[in-house]
Write a protein that holds these residues in place. Structure first.
Motif, PDB file in Angstrom:
ATOM      1  N   SER A  65       0.829  -1.208   0.000  1.00 28.96           N
ATOM      2  CA  SER A  65       0.000   0.000   0.000  1.00 28.96           C
ATOM      3  C   SER A  65       0.864   1.260   0.000  1.00 28.96           C
ATOM      4  N   LEU A  66       1.959   1.220   0.740  1.00 29.74           N
ATOM      5  CA  LEU A  66       2.850   2.388   0.825  1.00 29.74           C
ATOM      6  C   LEU A  66       3.503   2.680  -0.524  1.00 29.74           C
ATOM      7  N   GLU A  67       3.993   1.618  -1.176  1.00 31.64           N
ATOM      8  CA  GLU A  67       4.615   1.804  -2.483  1.00 31.64           C
ATOM      9  C   GLU A  67       3.569   2.321  -3.485  1.00 31.64           C
ATOM     10  N   SER A  68       2.334   1.845  -3.349  1.00 28.68           N
ATOM     11  CA  SER A  68       1.268   2.334  -4.228  1.00 28.68           C
ATOM     12  C   SER A  68       1.003   3.821  -3.981  1.00 28.68           C
ATOM     13  N   ALA A  69       0.969   4.225  -2.715  1.00 23.52           N
ATOM     14  CA  ALA A  69       0.739   5.641  -2.398  1.00 23.52           C
ATOM     15  C   ALA A  69       1.852   6.501  -3.002  1.00 23.52           C
ATOM     16  N   ARG A  70       3.067   5.960  -2.967  1.00 24.27           N
ATOM     17  CA  ARG A  70       4.189   6.692  -3.564  1.00 24.27           C
ATOM     18  C   ARG A  70       3.969   6.844  -5.082  1.00 24.27           C
ATOM     19  N   LEU A  71       3.543   5.761  -5.736  1.00 26.71           N
ATOM     20  CA  LEU A  71       3.299   5.823  -7.178  1.00 26.71           C
ATOM     21  C   LEU A  71       2.106   6.732  -7.499  1.00 26.71           C
ATOM     22  N   TYR A  72       1.076   6.707  -6.651  1.00 29.31           N
ATOM     23  CA  TYR A  72      -0.085   7.585  -6.868  1.00 29.31           C
ATOM     24  C   TYR A  72       0.317   9.061  -6.868  1.00 29.31           C
ATOM     25  N   SER A 139      -9.545  11.842  17.602  1.00 28.67           N
ATOM     26  CA  SER A 139      -9.187  11.107  16.385  1.00 28.67           C
ATOM     27  C   SER A 139      -7.677  11.026  16.240  1.00 28.67           C
ATOM     28  N   LEU A 140      -7.272  10.170  15.311  1.00 33.86           N
ATOM     29  CA  LEU A 140      -5.869  10.063  14.935  1.00 33.86           C
ATOM     30  C   LEU A 140      -5.759  10.497  13.473  1.00 33.86           C
ATOM     31  N   TRP A 141      -5.046  11.578  13.237  1.00 30.19           N
ATOM     32  CA  TRP A 141      -4.870  12.076  11.858  1.00 30.19           C
ATOM     33  C   TRP A 141      -3.639  11.423  11.241  1.00 30.19           C
ATOM     34  N   CYS A 142      -3.736  11.047   9.978  1.00 32.45           N
ATOM     35  CA  CYS A 142      -2.574  10.534   9.263  1.00 32.45           C
ATOM     36  C   CYS A 142      -2.560  11.135   7.860  1.00 32.45           C
ATOM     37  N   ASN A 143      -1.370  11.426   7.351  1.00 30.58           N
ATOM     38  CA  ASN A 143      -1.263  12.199   6.107  1.00 30.58           C
ATOM     39  C   ASN A 143      -1.461  11.407   4.824  1.00 30.58           C
ATOM     40  N   LEU A 144      -1.183  10.096   4.846  1.00 28.19           N
ATOM     41  CA  LEU A 144      -0.923   9.408   3.578  1.00 28.19           C
ATOM     42  C   LEU A 144      -2.141   8.751   2.931  1.00 28.19           C
ATOM     43  N   ALA A 325      -2.176 -11.999 -10.626  1.00 25.07           N
ATOM     44  CA  ALA A 325      -2.261 -10.699  -9.937  1.00 25.07           C
ATOM     45  C   ALA A 325      -3.719 -10.527  -9.550  1.00 25.07           C
ATOM     46  N   ALA A 326      -4.106 -11.131  -8.450  1.00 26.24           N
ATOM     47  CA  ALA A 326      -5.527 -11.151  -8.075  1.00 26.24           C
ATOM     48  C   ALA A 326      -5.668 -11.404  -6.577  1.00 26.24           C
ATOM     49  N   GLY A 327      -6.879 -11.224  -6.091  1.00 25.45           N
ATOM     50  CA  GLY A 327      -7.149 -11.551  -4.694  1.00 25.45           C
ATOM     51  C   GLY A 327      -6.919 -10.399  -3.735  1.00 25.45           C
ATOM     52  N   HIS A 328      -7.042  -9.165  -4.198  1.00 26.93           N
ATOM     53  CA  HIS A 328      -6.739  -7.997  -3.355  1.00 26.93           C
ATOM     54  C   HIS A 328      -7.857  -7.626  -2.386  1.00 26.93           C
ATOM     55  N   PHE A 329      -8.955  -8.368  -2.422  1.00 26.23           N
ATOM     56  CA  PHE A 329     -10.032  -8.233  -1.436  1.00 26.23           C
ATOM     57  C   PHE A 329     -10.472  -6.783  -1.243  1.00 26.23           C
ATOM     58  N   ARG A 330     -10.254  -6.194  -0.077  1.00 25.11           N
ATOM     59  CA  ARG A 330     -10.788  -4.855   0.190  1.00 25.11           C
ATOM     60  C   ARG A 330      -9.811  -3.740  -0.192  1.00 25.11           C
ATOM     61  N   ASN A 331      -8.672  -4.098  -0.786  1.00 21.27           N
ATOM     62  CA  ASN A 331      -7.615  -3.103  -0.976  1.00 21.27           C
ATOM     63  C   ASN A 331      -7.101  -2.982  -2.397  1.00 21.27           C
ATOM     64  N   GLY A 332      -7.867  -3.467  -3.364  1.00 25.13           N
ATOM     65  CA  GLY A 332      -7.353  -3.487  -4.734  1.00 25.13           C
ATOM     66  C   GLY A 332      -7.047  -2.119  -5.310  1.00 25.13           C
ATOM     67  N   MET A 333      -7.835  -1.113  -4.958  1.00 23.58           N
ATOM     68  CA  MET A 333      -7.558   0.222  -5.483  1.00 23.58           C
ATOM     69  C   MET A 333      -6.283   0.761  -4.835  1.00 23.58           C
ATOM     70  N   GLY A 334      -6.198   0.562  -3.525  1.00 22.05           N
ATOM     71  CA  GLY A 334      -5.038   1.067  -2.799  1.00 22.05           C
ATOM     72  C   GLY A 334      -3.753   0.331  -3.133  1.00 22.05           C
ATOM     73  N   ALA A 336      -3.225  -1.451  -6.386  1.00 24.81           N
ATOM     74  CA  ALA A 336      -3.049  -1.763  -7.806  1.00 24.81           C
ATOM     75  C   ALA A 336      -1.721  -1.232  -8.372  1.00 24.81           C
ATOM     76  N   PRO A 337      -1.332   0.012  -8.074  1.00 26.28           N
ATOM     77  CA  PRO A 337      -0.110   0.512  -8.724  1.00 26.28           C
ATOM     78  C   PRO A 337       1.128  -0.332  -8.410  1.00 26.28           C
ATOM     79  N   ALA A 338       1.378  -0.628  -7.158  1.00 27.44           N
ATOM     80  CA  ALA A 338       2.585  -1.397  -6.824  1.00 27.44           C
ATOM     81  C   ALA A 338       2.471  -2.833  -7.314  1.00 27.44           C
ATOM     82  N   THR A 339       1.236  -3.362  -7.380  1.00 24.45           N
ATOM     83  CA  THR A 339       1.054  -4.705  -7.937  1.00 24.45           C
ATOM     84  C   THR A 339       1.488  -4.721  -9.396  1.00 24.45           C
ATOM     85  N   GLY A 340       1.049  -3.708 -10.158  1.00 24.35           N
ATOM     86  CA  GLY A 340       1.418  -3.633 -11.569  1.00 24.35           C
ATOM     87  C   GLY A 340       2.916  -3.464 -11.751  1.00 24.35           C
ATOM     88  N   ALA A 341       3.499  -2.602 -10.930  1.00 26.53           N
ATOM     89  CA  ALA A 341       4.937  -2.355 -11.037  1.00 26.53           C
ATOM     90  C   ALA A 341       5.722  -3.621 -10.699  1.00 26.53           C
TER      91      ALA A 341
END
Ligand SMILES: Cc1cc2nc3c(=O)[nH]c(=O)nc-3n(C[C@H](O)[C@H](O)[C@H](O)COP(=O)(O)OP(=O)(O)OC[C@H]3O[C@@H](n4cnc5c(N)ncnc54)[C@H](O)[C@@H]3O)c2cc1C
Lengths: 365, 100
Positions: A65-72, A139-144, A325-334, A336-341
């Motif tokens: 997810s982190l690598e995907s956020a970086r690519l996003y 609450s707990l705020w997070c930037n990413l 490249a499948a089976g991402h359940f609840r996180n496929g959007m978050g 997808a980029p690092a999966t493709g890379a």
């Protein structure tokens, strides 16, 4: 025409398949993507578009997810397409002072992993999100964490893949794979047979049926998620709100998107009033001012849920050249980029990501 | 010219989508009303395509050379009638009550 040869055939035009096609084409591979309907026709067009990093414990799922956020971060410019990525940040909401006990430790943990995180009291939380219930404790705020327009992501990746020379065949269904001597050799489609050296199986919840045609068992099953959409309202939800189900998100067009929980009902995309009613009640519990907002639409989609709830990314055991490249359940959007890379790296024989091993399809063998 | 004025005409009032936006989506390869819908948002607004769906279908038919009857219509899925979130939430209570 589907009859031509290709180096790599990607099956599935969801977020994962289009991302794979793009990173492969960008790396110089000759790619053909086949999608049985239009791009984003299934889960990748039916989701909330939340891109969550901060909810993952340390480990491979977090890294993906982190690598995907970086690519996003640079994706709109890179694809030259408005994918509508917003790094809006998130608030993990606590409804009682007791629940907040672990908040500081959690913030410190996120900071130790390179994220920005901060614990906020009631007043500050309500200043950031005035629509929240007045009784919220903090609450707990997070930037990413952020959001995306799911269709735009699929189309943005596909168009950029086209510019890099890929072929994108929509309304073309794969019906079987073919292998010879333990190597994948072709994809049979309803518009002809494509001979190929490699296949990326990114058909979401429908992947197991295709894998089975070459004797590979993929433990993925559909997990239904339902959604409600309201009429547009003035801007009122700015962050990704976490710690509460259902999620409530506001799209850039003002509509509120409300959903969703995993339901094990097979390949059934019906919506059901009792579940939607529960979402409505949950949303009002989080934000009491929502009561009068009219609902305009509801739908359901099928997430690809791997047996162990961990995505399956890598070469299938027993069939060289077949990459899953499948089976991402609840996180496929978050994710997808690092999966493709990662798939593009793997197929080119230089697996550069240390966390990729955790997703190996061989773990079920 | 007549052509220019039709290009600027609004097809979907709810989401403010013009004929030229739809023409651009068709030029980019969209071939069905559903693809037009997700690319341009035509039909995604408050009326859920009750007003614009026939116009969109006509434009797709023109661009693809298929008769409108041959197109798979976009998925227009409103609730049966517009319902407010609090009305819907009350059904949750009723349902829970019935299950006792
Ligand atoms: C209601 C809901 C809310 C969600 N919310 C979020 C969220 O906020 N954030 C998040 O990260 N994830 C979310 N998800 C999960 C996310 O949508 C999925 O993990 C993701 O879309 C999976 O992408 P995919 O490309 O693997 O699968 P899909 O999008 O399902 O794509 C598979 C594609 O393969 C095609 N296909 C199938 N069989 C064949 C064949 N034989 N030949 C050719 N093509 C074929 C299908 O038509 C489809 O387009 C949500 C899911 C749902 C249902």
């Amino acid at each position: 025409m589907a009859g031509d040869d290709s180096k790599v055939v990607v099956i599935g035009g969801g977020a994962v398949g289009t991302a794979c096609a793009y990173y492969l084409a960008r790396a110089g591979d000759e790619v053909t993507l086949v999608e049985r309907s239009g791009l984003g026709a299934e889960a990748s067009g039916a989701n909330l578009g939340l891109l969550l990093v901060s909810d993952k414990p340390p480990g491979p799922l977090f890294e993906l997810s982190l690598e995907s956020a970086r690519l996003y971060g640079n994706l709109a410019a890179e694809l030259d397409y408005q994918v509508q990525y917003e790094r809006s940040g998130s608030l993990l909401v606590y409804t009682s002072p007791d629940a907040m006990a672990g908040a500081e430790a959690r913030a410190a943990d996120l900071r130790s992993r390179g994220l920005e995180a901060e614990v906020l009291g009631r007043a500050e939380t309500r200043r950031l999100e005035p629509a929240l219930h007045p009784g919220v404790a903090g609450s707990l705020w997070c930037n990413l964490d952020g959001t995306i327009y799911p269709f735009a992501l699929c189309h943005g990746y596909a168009r950029a893949a086209l510019r890099h020379g890929a072929r994108v065949l929509t309304h073309t269904a794969a019906t079987a794979l073919e292998a010879e001597g333990g190597r994948v050799t072709a994809v049979v489609t309803d518009r002809g047979r494509i001979r190929t050296e490699a296949v990326v199986l990114a058909a979401g919840a429908w992947s197991p049926a295709l894998a089975a045609t070459v004797g590979v068992r993929l433990p993925i099953e559909p997990s239904r998620g339902q959604m409600l959409v309201t009429e547009p309202v003035p801007p009122m939800v700015r962050h990704v709100i976490m710690g509460h189900e259902p999620y409530v998100r506001q799209s850039p067009y003002g509509q509120l998107l409300i959903g969703s929980i995993p339901e094990r009902v097979g390949f059934n995309k019906a919506t059901e009033v009792p579940v939607l009613a529960e979402f409505a009640a949950g949303a009002i519990g989080l934000m009491p001012c929502l009561g009068g907002v009219p609902v305009i639409r509801s739908w359901a989609g099928l997430r690809p849920r791997a047996e162990d709830q961990v995505p399956i990314i890598g070469e299938a055991p027993g069939v060289r050249g077949l990459f899953v490249a499948a089976g991402h359940f609840r996180n496929g959007m978050g994710q997808a980029p690092a999966t493709g890379a990662a798939i593009a790296e793997l197929i080119r024989g230089r697996p550069g990501y240390p966390w990729l091993e955790a997703f190996d399809p061989g773990r079920f063998a | 010219m007549a052509e220019d004025s039709t290009r600027d005409s609004t097809i979907c009032r709810c989401e403010d989508v013009t004929a030229s936006a739809i023409a651009a989506a068709l030029a980019a390869g969209a071939r069905s009303p559903t693809e037009i819908k997700v690319l341009t948002r035509a039909g995604m607004g408050a009326c859920q395509g009750r007003v614009c769906r026939y116009l969109v279908e006509a434009l797709v038919a023109e661009a693809t050379g298929l008769p409108p009857e041959a197109l798979v219509p976009a998925s227009y899925r409103p609730p049966v009638r517009l319902v407010r979130l609090d009305e819907l939430a009350r059904q949750h209570g009723e349902h829970a009550g019935k299950e006792g």
